[in-house]
Design a protein around this motif. Structure first.
Motif, mmCIF file in Angstrom:
data_model
loop_
_atom_site.group_PDB
_atom_site.id
_atom_site.type_symbol
_atom_site.label_atom_id
_atom_site.label_comp_id
_atom_site.label_asym_id
_atom_site.label_seq_id
_atom_site.Cartn_x
_atom_site.Cartn_y
_atom_site.Cartn_z
ATOM 1 N N ARG A 147 2.350 1.632 -3.273
ATOM 2 C CA ARG A 147 1.421 2.117 -4.392
ATOM 3 C C ARG A 147 1.232 3.479 -4.298
ATOM 4 N N LEU A 148 1.388 4.233 -3.073
ATOM 5 C CA LEU A 148 1.177 5.638 -2.648
ATOM 6 C C LEU A 148 2.456 6.360 -3.151
ATOM 7 N N THR A 149 3.431 5.629 -3.259
ATOM 8 C CA THR A 149 4.675 6.258 -3.760
ATOM 9 C C THR A 149 4.612 6.467 -5.343
ATOM 10 N N GLY B 58 -7.640 12.850 3.463
ATOM 11 C CA GLY B 58 -7.260 11.403 3.572
ATOM 12 C C GLY B 58 -8.168 10.788 4.497
ATOM 13 N N ASP C 34 0.816 -1.289 0.040
ATOM 14 C CA ASP C 34 -0.058 -0.209 -0.007
ATOM 15 C C ASP C 34 0.884 1.368 0.127
ATOM 16 N N TYR D 287 0.847 6.858 5.113
ATOM 17 C CA TYR D 287 -0.104 7.135 4.393
ATOM 18 C C TYR D 287 -0.430 8.752 4.457
ATOM 19 N N SER E 151 2.621 10.659 2.786
ATOM 20 C CA SER E 151 2.553 10.604 1.291
ATOM 21 C C SER E 151 1.583 11.453 0.817
ATOM 22 N N LEU E 152 0.249 11.671 1.329
ATOM 23 C CA LEU E 152 -0.791 12.632 1.018
ATOM 24 C C LEU E 152 -0.191 14.000 1.128
ATOM 25 N N LEU F 197 1.981 6.770 -6.988
ATOM 26 C CA LEU F 197 1.157 7.831 -6.986
ATOM 27 C C LEU F 197 1.476 9.099 -7.341
ATOM 28 N N TRP G 71 -7.368 5.698 -7.371
ATOM 29 C CA TRP G 71 -6.487 5.114 -6.367
ATOM 30 C C TRP G 71 -7.412 4.507 -5.377
#
Length: 357
Positions: A74-76, A160, A71, A138, A141-142, A78, A99
């Motif tokens: 995947r954020l990275t 978020g 997960d 999370y 990253s956001l 994005l 996403w």
């Protein structure tokens, strides 16, 4: 040389076991995924599986760690996609929704496992640390995503929270096209408001779809109709179930507990509700009605930064709100596994939607 070859085979077998565990975890949950069923699923003996992972907890911990790592990865990716495409904040909602949609599609099993991590975090210290690692990564990253397109960190925090909620519902409600349309519209509205996009609201047709999907709690409360004696008794039962959900959680709702709370006979609870799950669900919806009626954002002009601060720091919520997060997650997981009806999860989303909008 043989030792290296054996080590390689050991790693291959471990990976097979992890993939089997994740599949069964998604299908049956942490309790339903036994070592025996996992061994059978990946085609190895139980003794060999125990040699790979001495305990079920060790296997599930490794499974959860791999899901969290994917997960975060995947954020990275994005972040990299947003940067490489030169996307601006006007396009950000589309990236976020794409996403989010993965949770009901090709990453559904991972999303179910992440919810398991969240649900077990409070009772399992090891899972708690893993959940903390995941949520901090999370959040960061956001925030990093926001910094690249000049969006304040606190605005990304609010978005978020909304994304976490929609990801949990996506696993059980993705089969409803109306849900997906309304959820995407809600994300777009939040992005417009907190990213300062100032775009035109959606057209009348979309507004009609949204209004038909969401439950208008205020309108419901303004309708005063006399109740029959049987309806009054049923409402007392529902109110008692809501009080139990708020104080002790969904699992504490039983026919006997509700009857004692409402001051009525046990037979009346079984007369009005076919099952304990129906009774607990009715109590949850009643509690949502109370929460929603006091949680709407004011229509009065307010500075966005003040509003965001209020959303992040609100302390005057009903006592059961935090507990409801767990209960909602459990129902969404149960619905995604066929152990609760999809209508139950969708009805919860309709209630949550009235807060979102």
């Amino acid at each position: 040389m043989p030792r290296v070859r054996n080590q390689r085979q050991f790693e291959i077998d471990q990976q097979r076991a992890l993939e089997a565990a994740l599949s069964l975890l998604a299908e049956n949950g942490a309790r339903g995924a036994t070592l025996r069923s996992i061994a059978s699923h990946c085609g190895i003996s139980l003794s060999k599986l125990v040699a790979l992972f001495p305990t079920k907890d060790a296997l599930l911990a490794s499974c959860f760690e791999s899901v969290v790592a994917r997960d975060i990865e995947r954020l990275t990716r994005l972040l990299d996609e947003v940067e490489s495409s030169g996307a601006t904040k006007e396009v950000l909602p589309k990236f976020l929704w794409a996403w989010c949609g993965e949770s009901g599609g090709n990453r559904r099993a991972d999303s179910q496992a992440l919810l398991e991590v969240f649900l077990t975090a409070m009772s399992n210290p090891e899972h708690s640390e893993l959940c903390k690692t995941w949520l901090l990564a999370y959040r960061d990253s956001l925030r990093e995503l926001g910094s690249r397109i000049k969006v304040p960190a606190n605005a990304m925090d609010v978005l978020g929270f909304q994304l976490l909620a929609e990801r949990s519902f996506m696993i059980s409600c993705a089969g409803s096209a109306t849900y997906q349309i309304v959820a995407e519209a809600g994300l777009n509205l939040a992005c417009d408001r907190y990213l300062g996009l100032n775009r035109l609201p959606f057209d009348a047709g979309m507004s009609d779809v949204v209004s038909r999907f969401l439950i208008d709690v205020v309108a419901q409360q303004n309708i005063q109709t006399p109740l029959t004696r049987g309806e009054e008794t049923k409402q007392r039962i529902i109110d008692a179930a809501a009080a139990i959900v708020e104080s002790d959680g969904l699992s504490a709702v039983t026919n006997r507990a509700v009857a004692e709370q409402a001051g009525i006979s046990l037979a009346l609870t079984t007369y009005h509700f076919d099952s304990v799950s129906d009774l607990a669900f009715a109590g949850m919806l009643a509690l949502f009605e109370r929460i929603n009626s006091g949680s709407r954002v004011s229509d009065n002009p307010i500075h966005i930064s003040d509003e965001i601060g209020g959303l992040l720091n609100r302390s005057k919520q009903p006592k059961g709100v935090g507990r409801l997060v767990d209960d909602i997650s459990e129902i969404s997981l149960a619905a995604s596994r066929g152990r609760a009806t999809e209508e139950m999860a969708l009805a919860l989303r309709q209630q949550v939607g009235s807060v979102t909008f």
